[in-house]
Structures are given as structure tokens and as C-alpha cells.
Design an enzyme around this catalytic site. Structure first.
Site, PDB file in Angstrom:
ATOM      1  N   HIS A   1       0.995  -1.221  -0.111  1.00 19.65           N
ATOM      2  CA  HIS A   1       0.107   0.161  -0.067  1.00 19.65           C
ATOM      3  C   HIS A   1       0.983   1.313   0.212  1.00 19.65           C
ATOM      4  O   HIS A   1       0.364   2.307  -0.365  1.00 19.65           O
ATOM      5  CB  HIS A   1      -0.918   0.035   1.203  1.00 19.65           C
ATOM      6  CG  HIS A   1      -0.443   0.238   2.469  1.00 19.65           C
ATOM      7  ND1 HIS A   1      -0.268  -0.735   3.234  1.00 19.65           N
ATOM      8  CD2 HIS A   1       0.033   1.424   3.219  1.00 19.65           C
ATOM      9  CE1 HIS A   1       0.463   0.043   4.669  1.00 19.65           C
ATOM     10  NE2 HIS A   1       0.475   1.054   4.291  1.00 19.65           N
TER      11      HIS A   1
ATOM     12  N   ASP B   1       0.117  -7.577   1.403  1.00 21.31           N
ATOM     13  CA  ASP B   1       0.346  -6.206   1.505  1.00 21.31           C
ATOM     14  C   ASP B   1       2.116  -6.007   1.867  1.00 21.31           C
ATOM     15  O   ASP B   1       2.681  -5.543   2.796  1.00 21.31           O
ATOM     16  CB  ASP B   1      -0.063  -5.698   2.854  1.00 21.31           C
ATOM     17  CG  ASP B   1       0.155  -4.069   2.547  1.00 21.31           C
ATOM     18  OD1 ASP B   1       0.477  -3.618   1.680  1.00 21.31           O
ATOM     19  OD2 ASP B   1      -0.497  -3.349   3.743  1.00 21.31           O
TER      20      ASP B   1
ATOM     21  N   SER C   1       4.764   2.531   7.837  1.00 24.08           N
ATOM     22  CA  SER C   1       4.241   1.217   7.220  1.00 24.08           C
ATOM     23  C   SER C   1       5.496   0.864   6.272  1.00 24.08           C
ATOM     24  O   SER C   1       6.128   1.546   5.568  1.00 24.08           O
ATOM     25  CB  SER C   1       3.036   1.922   6.212  1.00 24.08           C
ATOM     26  OG  SER C   1       1.839   1.672   6.740  1.00 24.08           O
TER      27      SER C   1
END
Length: 383
Positions: A95, A125, A201
Site C-alpha cells: 500500500h 501487503d 508502514s
């Protein structure tokens, strides 16, 4: 707190013009009334605790930070990644780099390098970015088997709010968690207590004792200090295949619209205030490695880490009473009002300080350049 170190205490302000990508909320496999989101959209969390970082942990942090990078997209969104092999390949979240083929990678010393997305999963992911400028560098050690257990101590590295060299500590508080954050399915996740925030992230989760990468920080509970990390052992075979045979075409994510991935609109002053508070949290927890990394190179040339650390020998804690950020033409001037708990001649005393210092960009990173401070009188002292 020694007067000469008041300025050093405040050497943390970093403001960033780049936006931070925002992501979506979704109901999870944990209790149905709790929502989970990828960490990029969350306000920055504060780390709790007041225990000094052991020397061996400081060494792990210092060496690992060199191999953790910040990933920037053309739209201003920001994420993290880490070098996992000697081919210059960086692991991150899907992402973070969805719907793009090339990114800008910023190393811990402020160097900008181009990177190409060579692997990207529609379901898991995870993604891989090849950075030619990092080829030949020794990567972070990766644990190839899932041996993590409950209450194992961990370190989460990344760039929350674009602040590189940020480290938070915690424990593995749960195992085998399952989440769905459209379009990704997460399973066998580590649940962690280390606070993770916007920009984390794709950053690595490290075993505190060995420094090995055991996971990829990916999501957090909405407004809770609970994060989730993908075990690296689960995805290592996939990322190794991408490194051996890069994908010729990348999957698209039309569902990840511009509305979903919108940059954070917080002002420079708001981000600056958060960063100052983060610096004090680091000092109060004894994490001087992180605090020192926020100084400008010119400041570090004049002040060794050993002297920086010893300057706080008599400081027990520092409380931020008020922060005033004044954006100017080429810098931001911040005034901080502090209450410090110090030991003076064997006695514990409370002292108040006012510190003013400019912040500006240095080698693509914003750093504290200099500062000036003064001790304020207290009612007790006046009496």
C-alpha cells in the site's frame, strides 16, 4: 539539567513539507466494533515507559537505522522500507507503493536515490523496491523461521510523519492475528505494543536481543497503541522470487483512489510541535541514540554522542509545558517552555527553562541547526 544542555534537549524539531499517505479503515477479525487501518493514516502515538535503553540495544538501533529508508512518491505520500539483500532490494508494504513504478528513496544520511518497484502483491501487503544506489551494501539480518513468542521484546523502526531514524519499543502482545483491510488479507500477524504512526508502514520489526528482522510493520488498531506486523518468514520466499525475477508488469489498485491516499494537511507548526514532544519522550526513556540522530551534522561535529549523553546525567525527566512554533521565510523558530527534574548536589530540584532555536533543511532532511536558552526563575527561588 546543566544549562549548557538545555539547547541539546530541544534538538529534535523536524518539519516536513512532504505529505503522509492516508489509508482506509475496515472492520477486523478482532472484536467487530474495533476498526483497523494501515498505519499511514493515524495520528502519531506516544511511547510509554521510562526505562533507559541498554547499551546493546543502542548498538542495534544505531547499526539498523543505516539500512532503513524513507520512501516518497510523487504525490507526497511517505512510507518506510529496509534493505534485505545485497542487490539493493528494499522490502516495504504494497500500500506504500501501489499504482506507481518508481519512487524516491531517502537514506538515513539524507541521500536521495531512485528506486523501481520490482514486485508487488495484490493479496499480501508486501512489495519490493530495487535501489541501484544501495547495491553491495550489507543488508539487515533477516530471521527466516517464525520463532517469535509472546512477550518477546521488539523494536519498530521507520519514518512516522517523515521523521527518519525513529524507533519505538514494545513487546509481541499477540500471535496469529487475522485482519482484512481491502484489498489486502493479513494472516498470522504479530500483534505488537510498540507505537507505530504515520509513515511507519513498511518499516522493519526487529528482535531487540538479536537485531534480526522478524516482521514488516503494516497496520494498527484505530486510536489504540496496538500495531500489527507481517512475519517476514511468511513472505520471504515471495520477495526472493521477485528479486531473482522482477515482475514485468505490476498489478493495479484502482480501489485505492486519490481520496483514500490523500496527504496529511497538518501545518509545519503542528508537525514541529509533535516532533519536539517526541524528542522529549525519547530523552525521558533514555533513548539518546534517537535523540542524537535528530541533530544537524554541524552540531554533531561539535558534540560527540558520548558528550551529548553525559550532558543528561543529572536530568531525571523533562516536561514540555508549552510549545510555540513561528514559521519564517527559510526556517521555523520554536520556543519551548520546560520543567526539568534534576539532581543538584544530591537533591532533586525542579527547574524551568525557555529555549528558542531555528530549524531548517540539511541534505534533504530538516534538522535543528542551533539554539539558545535561559533558565527561568520560580516562585520558590524568588522567595
Amino acid at each position: 539539567m546543566k544549562r549548557s544542555w538545555i539547547i541539546s534537549i530541544l534538538s529534535s524539531l523536524i518539519i516536513l513539507g512532504a505529505g503522509i499517505a492516508g489509508v482506509f479503515y475496515i472492520m477486523t477479525a478482532v472484536p467487530e466494533d474495533i476498526s483497523v487501518s494501515a498505519v499511514l493514516n493515524q495520528p502519531a502515538a506516544e511511547e510509554t515507559g521510562n526505562q533507559e535503553v541498554p547499551k546493546e540495544t543502542q548498538d542495534i538501533i544505531f547499526e539498523s537505522q543505516k539500512l532503513v529508508v524513507q520512501i516518497e512518491l510523487d504525490d507526497g505520500s511517505v512510507g518506510s522500507g529496509f534493505l534485505y539483500n545485497d542487490q539493493g532490494d528494499v522490502i516495504t508494504n504494497a500500500h506504500v507503493v501501489a499504482n506507481t513504478e518508481s519512487v524516491n528513496v531517502i537514506t538515513s544520511d539524507g541521500k536521495n536515490m531512485p528506486g523501481d518497484v520490482i514486485g508487488l502483491s495484490r493479496d499480501t501487503d508486501v512489495a519490493v523496491v530495487r535501489v541501484p544506489g544501495l547495491k553491495g551494501k550489507e543488508p539487515l539480518p533477516v530471521r527466516k523461521e517464525d520463532t517469535a513468542e509472546l512477550l518477546d521484546e521488539i523494536l519498530a523502526l521507520g519514518s512516522p510523519l517523515g521523521l527518519q531514524n525513529t524507533v519505538t519499543r514494545g513487546e509481541i502482545s499477540g500471535l496469529d492475528r487475522t485482519l482484512d483491510i481491502e484489498p489486502f488479507h493479513y494472516e498470522n500477524l504479530y500483534q505488537i505494543s510498540a507505537p507505530i504512526s504515520p509513515g511507519n508502514s513498511g518499516g522493519p520489526l526487529l528482535d531487540r536481543e538479536t537485531g534480526e528482522v522478524i516482521g514488516i510493520n503494516s497496520a494498527k488498531l484505530d486510536e489504540e497503541t496496538i500495531g500489527f506486523s507481517i512475519p517476514i518468514s511468511d513472505v520471504l520466499p515471495m520477495v526472493e522470487r521477485w528479486s531473482e525475477s522482477p515482475m514485468r508488469s505490476l498489478p493495479e489498485f484502482p480501489e485505492l483512489t486519490e481520496e483514500v491516499y490523500s496527504p496529511v494537511t497538518g501545518t509545519d507548526a503542528e508537525q514541529a510541535s509533535y516532533m519536539v514532544q517526541y524528542f522529549y519522550d525519547s530523552i525521558n526513556q533514555g533513548d539518546f541514540v534517537t535523540a542524537y540522530s535528530l541533530l544537524s551534522s554541524s552540531w554533531q561535529e561539535d558534540l560527540s554522542f558520548e558528550n551529548f549523553r553525559s550532558g543528561y546525567n543529572n536530568t531525571l525527566s523533562v516536561q514540555v509545558d508549552n510549545l510555540v512554533a513561528d514559521p519564517q521565510e527559510d526556517q521555523v523558530e520554536v520556543t519551548a517552555f520546560l520543567t526539568a527534574e534534576e539532581t543538584v548536589d544530591g537533591e532533586v530540584k525542579m527547574k524551568k527553562y525557555k529555549v528558542v532555536y531555528p530549524v531548517k533543511k540539511e541534505n534533504q532532511s530538516v534538522k535543528i541547526m542551533s539554539g539558545s536558552g535561559e533558565e527561568l526563575s520560580t516562585d520558590k527561588e524568588e522567595e
